[in-house]
Design an enzyme around this catalytic site. Structure first.
Site, PDB file in Angstrom:
ATOM      1  N   PRO A  46       0.809  -1.216   0.000  1.00 27.00           N
ATOM      2  CA  PRO A  46       0.000   0.000   0.000  1.00 27.00           C
ATOM      3  C   PRO A  46       0.845   1.270   0.000  1.00 27.00           C
ATOM      4  O   PRO A  46       1.736   1.408   0.822  1.00 27.00           O
ATOM      5  CB  PRO A  46      -0.777  -0.120   1.310  1.00 27.00           C
ATOM      6  N   ASP A  85      -2.088   2.884   2.639  1.00 30.03           N
ATOM      7  CA  ASP A  85      -1.512   3.020   3.964  1.00 30.03           C
ATOM      8  C   ASP A  85      -2.019   4.340   4.514  1.00 30.03           C
ATOM      9  O   ASP A  85      -1.751   5.392   3.944  1.00 30.03           O
ATOM     10  CB  ASP A  85       0.014   3.047   3.845  1.00 30.03           C
ATOM     11  N   TRP A 534       3.665   0.291  10.284  1.00 32.21           N
ATOM     12  CA  TRP A 534       4.211  -0.851   9.534  1.00 32.21           C
ATOM     13  C   TRP A 534       3.521  -2.142   9.921  1.00 32.21           C
ATOM     14  O   TRP A 534       3.556  -3.125   9.177  1.00 32.21           O
ATOM     15  CB  TRP A 534       5.722  -0.952   9.733  1.00 32.21           C
ATOM     16  N   GLN A 562      11.921  -1.086   0.286  1.00 33.86           N
ATOM     17  CA  GLN A 562      10.980  -1.938   1.018  1.00 33.86           C
ATOM     18  C   GLN A 562      11.569  -3.284   1.448  1.00 33.86           C
ATOM     19  O   GLN A 562      10.895  -4.057   2.127  1.00 33.86           O
ATOM     20  CB  GLN A 562       9.724  -2.189   0.180  1.00 33.86           C
ATOM     21  N   TRP A 566       8.500  -3.391   4.049  1.00 32.64           N
ATOM     22  CA  TRP A 566       7.281  -4.185   3.849  1.00 32.64           C
ATOM     23  C   TRP A 566       7.553  -5.657   3.585  1.00 32.64           C
ATOM     24  O   TRP A 566       6.822  -6.536   4.026  1.00 32.64           O
ATOM     25  CB  TRP A 566       6.427  -3.593   2.718  1.00 32.64           C
ATOM     26  N   LYS A 599      18.093  12.369  -6.742  1.00 33.51           N
ATOM     27  CA  LYS A 599      16.780  12.028  -6.226  1.00 33.51           C
ATOM     28  C   LYS A 599      15.819  13.183  -6.533  1.00 33.51           C
ATOM     29  O   LYS A 599      16.205  14.345  -6.446  1.00 33.51           O
ATOM     30  CB  LYS A 599      16.912  11.875  -4.710  1.00 33.51           C
ATOM     31  N   LYS A 602      11.407  17.994  -3.484  1.00 35.93           N
ATOM     32  CA  LYS A 602      10.841  19.335  -3.510  1.00 35.93           C
ATOM     33  C   LYS A 602      11.934  20.387  -3.431  1.00 35.93           C
ATOM     34  O   LYS A 602      11.896  21.392  -4.129  1.00 35.93           O
ATOM     35  CB  LYS A 602       9.889  19.515  -2.324  1.00 35.93           C
TER      36      LYS A 602
END
Length: 1037
Positions: A46, A85, A534, A562, A566, A599, A602
């Site tokens: 998610p 999530d 989590w 992840q 996850w 990366k 913002k």
RNA sequence: AGGGCAGUAGCUCAGCCUGGUUAGAGUGCUCGGCUGAUAACCGAGUGGUCCGGGGUUCAAAUCCCCGCUGCCCUACCA
């Protein structure tokens, strides 16, 4: 079938197709159609409901969509719930911002928990809507209406059930542990909240002397960067196996002291100490193993500054030397000051030695005891350093720059503090987890190593958070006797509660109101904590389906961040409950970076919004780009140039498709199996190719290796279809309407395009559907996604594919040769010579070579010329190993011509004591300068140029045709439109003129009223020049 | 600090597992050609210390070791 315009706008098309799917409810129909197929269980990792997707999340869902569409084409009944999530601190923070507050106190006092939770829920749901729309815009087909959401009652209940089970298995515990603590936000932070929040800071770096209790002149030397933790010093830890030196140090005034330091660090420590101490001499007098020092009692340096330390020091093991494997000799002194209340490893050592976990600070990071009571600990550093100096215990002082964790929200350096938290005791089942991980099919395979290494280092899982927006811990504690109970379902809770609370919603503060009766007769209240988010997503494999049993996912895929998140969190929970890993195949993908490899963020202002890309290029172009830019597990540097390459690839596909359809429409073609009877070699070739491709692609998608999948498609579209097959059949498409060879070409194109778009449909669903809708006949299913992917094995002909490859090489070689001698394709080549090695190929496909190369005769003969020999090192190496250079020398020592003849006659030739076999060498015919020869993989093509009147005439004819065609194109005429032509400056015989007329759909006339005329210069290879005037008149109806 | 991955043409990437003597593709630039599906295509030219250093081997982009750089993960190394 309808006529197709070139110059396609992929964005308009994708909107049109989305409407089509929507209106006809295609997604539901496809699901229904596959309902009884074998099950394929996919679990969506998610995404967090942050409010906007980025290219990485777009890529993630596109991978999933592509794989699932493929599984459906294979007939699987795909379980494809997406998930969200929705709990957790990030949303709490956003909501705090909306309320313009920033502390826990404000939430409880100013806003009220109930209103706060309500707002969090709204916020999560609103964000979910936005993101769902964005995913749909990418063409992602998932069961959006039935998405799983951890804020729902059933889901929360599954979480409770999980905890109860864990409790029953003895894997849930309440422990005093050292956690990250933000003194400004007054809360503990989870491990994952700290990830990526390490920053460089400058801290004090001090060396401190700890005097031994029984020997006034002997000191343990420790190093620390957190002087404030000395206020809670309990032990000094050293490594049992390292050597420790007693250094006899002579100071000013002949004072002699003994310092205990890790042996390899002696010089280092002395160097540091020299700055503040007059060291006249030093000498290692004794060396002992660490373990020999265990139990030595010392006087902790801040004993006088903290009353409580004095009390503790009376305890047997407090302020003694302890042993720990974690001690290193990389830095410092090899002796570690240990404060169990302020450090994880310290805590572990402290526990082993049974010393108190002493953590004398409050929520805001101020001392609660001692001389500096009420002072913020970092502030106290300088006072402590000063005090140590006064006491003569400061050996050296400096600064150190190191990385240190910070609060991701307010950027305050974190403290470590012992608090009571709830844990899942992963340590007890870690071995199982590692073992189970080995049964997973990891893509790429090295993720297994990475995963297992990650698991090795994880501790028990701290699942409790002192926050609001999350699944409440279903644990009730008795106010009288302190015992606790874990509740596993709403029903159970309702049965047990002694007051009346409406349990429609299970969040805080509702459940907090519920009171239970303890067996001791006391009242039980819920612990106020909520669960780590989590934990939410970790439940997904079974909670998304509201199951109480393990259903292993056939496939999951997430980004490389992840692996330890996850991939792990869901495994940990399933391992606790079911003693198994919840997925069979696990794929990892990379990140999308900006063009330079940074990366996207913002602060850098380099974020590319997927919606913007889709708006400009269409979803399919982005989809194909993301799946072809790199291997899936590597990062992608997002580049508009490459996006444009993908667009031009699909332009080519579209043009090939338009070419096919427009001719079919012109001839009113209807596909029929029977036309397959008239297939020519090139038809059988491409039909074989597309089936081979299908076979390979099924294998690629099974893994799935999405890069090979897309790369192969690209090669097929460009090389096989557009650049070769269509070139070969072009002349057949101009024939009259009932010509079987034309119909078989159409049939082939039809067959190939149908197969091709089916292969393409997982990655570019809109374009494929669009083409399908135009190509499909009445009997075919409503949508391309209702079709099945199959291989027609009987059409695969490997030999044909190989031979056609050689044909293409020969044609390309002819082109290269022509180019070299400036002899253009319009003039026939009188003859070419090809080597014996391709005799069969010439026999079978000579006509293609002739047509494509504009060649009149092909002769097969070995070219006679001087021969050179090339050793085959691979073969030689196998046999002669280190002798290779000598053998090569021997081979080169004899005349290649002689060697060749002898090898042909005798099979094996002895040279310089070595037996040379034919496979050890390759012979090459050297070309004399005056002969035009071009190499290809099986030899060389020799071009024989002879300029006869006849050849020049034919070339001229082609020159003229080409120019008339160019003029027609300038005039924008329809393909079938007829024209009148007047031509001056060159003359042809009657037959040639008629041929030209046929090629250009024109009639030569003496007089025309030109719509367009132009004068052309034509230069023939024998250097004649023509000035040709051409006038064209349209024939109006 | 530890683990994983990556480093090859101006740019994006193949090749590496399984070593073989001329290291490829696309793109960019220059020149030429072809073209009634194609703003497409074909050819030539341009462009490389295969991250660096050692080693193994007759032979290394490829295998091994030691470094460097970048990314991700793990990490209070006091």
């Amino acid at each position: 079938m309808e006529e197709v315009k070139t110059g396609v706008n992929f964005r308009e098309m994708d909107l049109e197709i989305k409407r089509f799917w929507e209106e006809r409810d295609i997604y539901r129909k496809v699901k229904k159609l596959r309902e009884h197929g074998p099950e394929f269980y996919f679990v969506d990792g998610p995404p967090y409901c942050s409010g906007a997707i980025h290219l990485g999340t777009a890529w993630n869902k596109i991978i999933k969509d592509t794989v699932l569409r493929f599984k459906r084409l294979q007939g699987y009944n795909v379980l494809d719930k997406p998930g969200w999530d929705m709990h957790g601190l990030p949303i709490e923070v956003k909501v705090e911002e909306e309320f313009k507050i920033n502390s826990k106190k404000d939430i409880e006092k100013k806003i009220g928990t109930e209103r706060f939770i309500e707002k969090c829920k709204e916020f999560a749901l609103r964000n979910k809507e936005v993101m769902e729309r964005q995913f749909k815009n990418l063409g992602v087909w998932l069961d959006w209406e039935n998405a799983y959401m951890p804020i729902e009652r059933d889901y929360i209940e599954t979480g409770w059930w999980t905890l109860k089970k864990a409790h029953e298995k003895g894997l849930l515990s309440k422990d005093l542990r050292v956690v990250y603590w933000c003194p400004r936000c007054e809360t503990s932070l989870a491990e994952h909240e700290v990830r990526g929040e390490y920053r460089e800071v400058v801290d004090p770096s001090i060396y401190v002397k700890f005097r031994l209790k029984d020997r006034e002149d002997t000191y343990l030397i420790i190093w620390t960067t957190t002087p404030w933790t000395l206020m809670a010093n309990m032990l000094v830890t050293i490594h049992p196996e390292f050597n420790y030196a007693y250094v006899k140090v002579t100071l000013e005034g002949e004072v002699e002291e003994y310092w205990i330091v890790g042996e390899p660090l002696v010089e280092d420590v002395i160097e540091k100490a020299k700055k503040d101490n007059k060291i006249k001499d030093y000498q290692v007098v004794k060396t002992v193993k660490g373990r020999e020092l265990e139990g030595l009692k010392y006087i902790t340096p801040l004993l006088e500054e903290n009353e409580r330390l004095r009390e503790f020091s009376k305890m047997e093991r407090v302020h003694t030397v302890a042993l720990g494997e974690h001690v290193s000799l990389e830095e410092g002194t090899g002796l570690v000051h240990t404060a169990p209340g302020f450090g994880e490893e310290d805590f572990e050592v402290g526990k082993r030695y049974g010393v108190p976990v002493y953590s004398p600070i409050d929520d805001r990071g101020r001392y609660t005891e001692g001389l500096w009571k009420g002072v913020f600990v970092k502030e106290a550093d300088k006072y402590i350093i000063e005090r140590l100096r006064e006491k003569g215990l400061l050996l050296a002082e400096g600064k150190i720059k190191h990385s240190y964790p910070h609060c991701w929200r307010c950027k305050t350096p974190l403290l470590f503090r012992a608090t009571e938290q709830w844990f899942l005791k992963i340590s007890k089942i870690k071995e199982n987890i590692i073992e189970q991980a080995r049964s997973v099919h990891w893509v790429p395979s090295w993720v297994e190593t990475r995963y297992i290494n990650g698991v090795k280092y994880v501790g028990d899982w701290n699942i409790s958070r002192q926050r609001y927006w999350g699944i409440p811990l279903p644990i009730w504690v008795c106010e009288s006797c302190g015992s606790y109970e874990v509740i596993g379902s709403v029903k159970e809770l309702e049965e047990r509660m002694i007051n009346k609370v409406d349990l429609e919603d299970l969040h805080k503060p509702t459940v907090d109101k519920v009171l239970l009766r303890c067996h001791c007769g006391g009242v039980m209240k819920r612990v106020p904590d909520v669960l780590d988010v989590w934990f939410d997503s970790g439940l997904a494999p079974y909670a998304s389906m509201n199951l109480r049993e393990l259903k292993k996912a056939d496939f999951i895929v997430e980004g490389h961040d992840q692996v330890t998140k996850w991939f792990y969190s869901q495994h940990a929970l399933s391992a606790i409950l079911f003693n198994d890993v919840p997925y069979k195949k696990c794929m990892m993908h990379g990140f999308v970076l900006d063009e330079k490899g940074n990366k996207m963020s913002k602060s850098l202002g380099n974020i590319v919004n997927p919606d913007d890309v889709v708006e400009e290029y269409g979803a399919d172009i982005l989809r194909f780009y993301l799946l072809s830019a790199n291997k899936v597990w590597e990062d992608i540097k997002f580049s508009y140039n490459e996006l444009k390459d993908v667009r031009s690839l699909f332009n080519t596909l579209w043009n090939a498709y338009a070419f096919a359809v427009n001719y079919m429409v012109l001839d009113n073609f209807q596909p029929r199996e029977e036309y397959m009877r008239y297939l020519r070699d090139e038809d059988r070739w491409i039909i074989s190719r597309i089936n081979t491709l299908t076979k390979e692609i099924i294998e690629d998608l099974e893994i799935p290796h999405l890069h090979s999948y897309t790369w192969k498609l690209r090669d097929f579209i460009l090389e096989d279809l557009s650049r070769w097959y269509i070139r070969l059949i072009r002349s057949r498409t101009w024939r009259e309407s009932e010509d079987p060879e034309k119909l078989s070409a159409y049939q082939t194109l039809y067959y190939v395009l149908m197969k091709l778009i089916l292969l393409l449909s997982p990655v570019v669903p809109h374009i494929s559907e669009k083409i399908y809708q135009n190509l499909k006949t009445e009997e075919m299913p409503e949508s391309i996604f209702m079709k099945s992917i199959t291989v027609d094995e009987e059409y695969i002909d490997k030999t044909l594919e190989e031979e056609m490859g050689v044909v293409r090489e020969i044609v390309d070689a002819i082109m290269r040769g022509r180019d070299r001698i400036k002899y253009t394709l319009r003039y026939p080549l009188w003859r070419i010579i090809l080597p014996k090695s391709v005799e069969d190929i010439v026999k079978k496909y000579g006509h293609i070579i002739k047509e494509q190369g504009n060649v009149r005769e092909i002769e097969v003969a070995e070219f006679q010329g001087s021969i050179s020999v090339k050793p085959n090192y691979r073969e030689l190496g196998k046999v002669f190993k280190s002798e290779v250079p000598k053998v090569v020398e021997a081979i080169k020592s004899i005349d290649p011509q002689v060697l060749k003849e002898r090898l042909e006659k005798e099979g094996v030739v002895k040279v310089g004591g070595y037996e040379i076999k034919p496979e050890y060498v390759d012979f090459k015919v050297e070309m004399p300068e005056n002969i035009v020869g071009v190499e290809f993989s099986r030899g060389s093509v020799y071009l024989d140029v002879k300029l006869t009147e006849d050849i020049i005439k034919e070339g001229l004819m082609r020159e003229v045709i080409r120019r008339i065609q160019a003029m027609r194109k300038d005039m924008d005429l329809d393909i079938e439109e007829w024209v009148k032509i007047k031509m001056e400056g060159v003359s042809f015989d009657r037959d040639t003129l008629e041929y030209i007329e046929g090629e250009v759909r024109g009639k030569f006339c003496e007089e025309v009223t030109p719509d367009y005329n132009k004068t052309w210069e034509i230069k023939t290879p024998d250097n004649r020049r023509y000035k040709v005037e051409i006038a064209i008149e349209r024939i109006k109806e």
